[in-house]
Design a protein around this motif. Sequence first.
Motif, PDB file in Angstrom:
ATOM      1  N   SER A  53       0.858  -1.180   0.000  1.00 30.98           N
ATOM      2  CA  SER A  53       0.000   0.000   0.000  1.00 30.98           C
ATOM      3  C   SER A  53       0.894   1.230   0.000  1.00 30.98           C
ATOM      4  O   SER A  53       1.673   1.435   0.940  1.00 30.98           O
ATOM      5  N   LYS A  99       1.651   4.942   0.525  1.00 32.40           N
ATOM      6  CA  LYS A  99       1.021   5.975   1.365  1.00 32.40           C
ATOM      7  C   LYS A  99       1.781   7.290   1.381  1.00 32.40           C
ATOM      8  O   LYS A  99       1.465   8.174   2.175  1.00 32.40           O
ATOM      9  N   CYS A 107      -3.291   2.112  -3.216  1.00 31.26           N
ATOM     10  CA  CYS A 107      -3.692   2.022  -1.806  1.00 31.26           C
ATOM     11  C   CYS A 107      -5.206   2.156  -1.702  1.00 31.26           C
ATOM     12  O   CYS A 107      -5.796   3.050  -2.294  1.00 31.26           O
ATOM     13  N   LYS A 144      -8.310   3.182   0.420  1.00 29.78           N
ATOM     14  CA  LYS A 144      -8.482   4.184   1.482  1.00 29.78           C
ATOM     15  C   LYS A 144      -9.934   4.260   1.898  1.00 29.78           C
ATOM     16  O   LYS A 144     -10.822   4.354   1.045  1.00 29.78           O
ATOM     17  N   THR A 145     -10.166   4.261   3.199  1.00 27.54           N
ATOM     18  CA  THR A 145     -11.540   4.353   3.709  1.00 27.54           C
ATOM     19  C   THR A 145     -11.667   5.479   4.738  1.00 27.54           C
ATOM     20  O   THR A 145     -11.911   5.223   5.927  1.00 27.54           O
ATOM     21  N   PRO A 146     -11.492   6.727   4.321  1.00 22.51           N
ATOM     22  CA  PRO A 146     -11.638   7.828   5.288  1.00 22.51           C
ATOM     23  C   PRO A 146     -13.089   7.933   5.769  1.00 22.51           C
ATOM     24  O   PRO A 146     -14.013   7.530   5.065  1.00 22.51           O
ATOM     25  N   TYR A 191      -6.455   4.511  -4.642  1.00 16.52           N
ATOM     26  CA  TYR A 191      -5.490   5.432  -5.242  1.00 16.52           C
ATOM     27  C   TYR A 191      -4.586   4.622  -6.167  1.00 16.52           C
ATOM     28  O   TYR A 191      -4.117   3.539  -5.777  1.00 16.52           O
TER      29      TYR A 191
END
Length: 179
Positions: free
Chosen positions: A12, A14, A128, A130-132, A157
């Motif tokens: 991933s 980042k 990556c 992403k789960t904001p 992403y």
Amino acid sequence: MELQEAIINRRSVKNYTHDMQIDEEKVMSLVELATYAPNHGMREPWRLVYISKEKLPEFANEVAQAAFVNDENQQEKYINKVTKVGGMFVILSKRDSRQKEDLENQMAIGTFIQNLMLLIHEAGMGSCWKTPEFIFKPKFRQIVGAFDDEYVNGFLYVTEKDAKVKVMNRKNKSLISYW
Ligand SMILES: Cc1cc2nc3c(=O)[nH]c(=O)nc-3n(C[C@H](O)[C@H](O)[C@H](O)COP(=O)(O)O)c2cc1C
């Protein structure tokens, strides 16, 4: 590329400190391959919305305002970060009122995205998931065009590879018990 190599070395990514470029045409072809993921009843519960590099500034601006209301500092930080990536997908999945089918759909999404991340890795790019928190906001759902019967499963992403990311060794505690 060997499957074992891909599974171990996919990482991933980042760090978004420089402007990244990706091969969009290639990525789109990989999405179709990723759909060979197992999915019960062939419901193919996935849908992706793609935000190209060109569209990222406009998208990031809209999302930042919805996600970080009245916090210009956070908005700016977010925009600076996400506009560096090569492109991104919003991952959407079908909601099912039946508990079993709903669970199956959600599990299928994981297999689909893992396929896609491995294929992206094999093609020499990074990614990556992403789960904001803000993906649950109604305003965000509206921006990305999520239908009422869809979950938002986060972003994928698409980036360049990051040679500095280390493998996070797995603990594998109590991984297998014998009956
Ligand atoms: C469903 C899911 C959601 C994730 N959400 C985030 C996230 O919001 N932010 C993030 O930095 N990484 C996120 N990740 C990436 C994981 O944190 C990452 O897989 C973990 O750090 C292990 O690193 P590796 O993928 O390089 O093995 C997510 C991964 C998955 C599978």
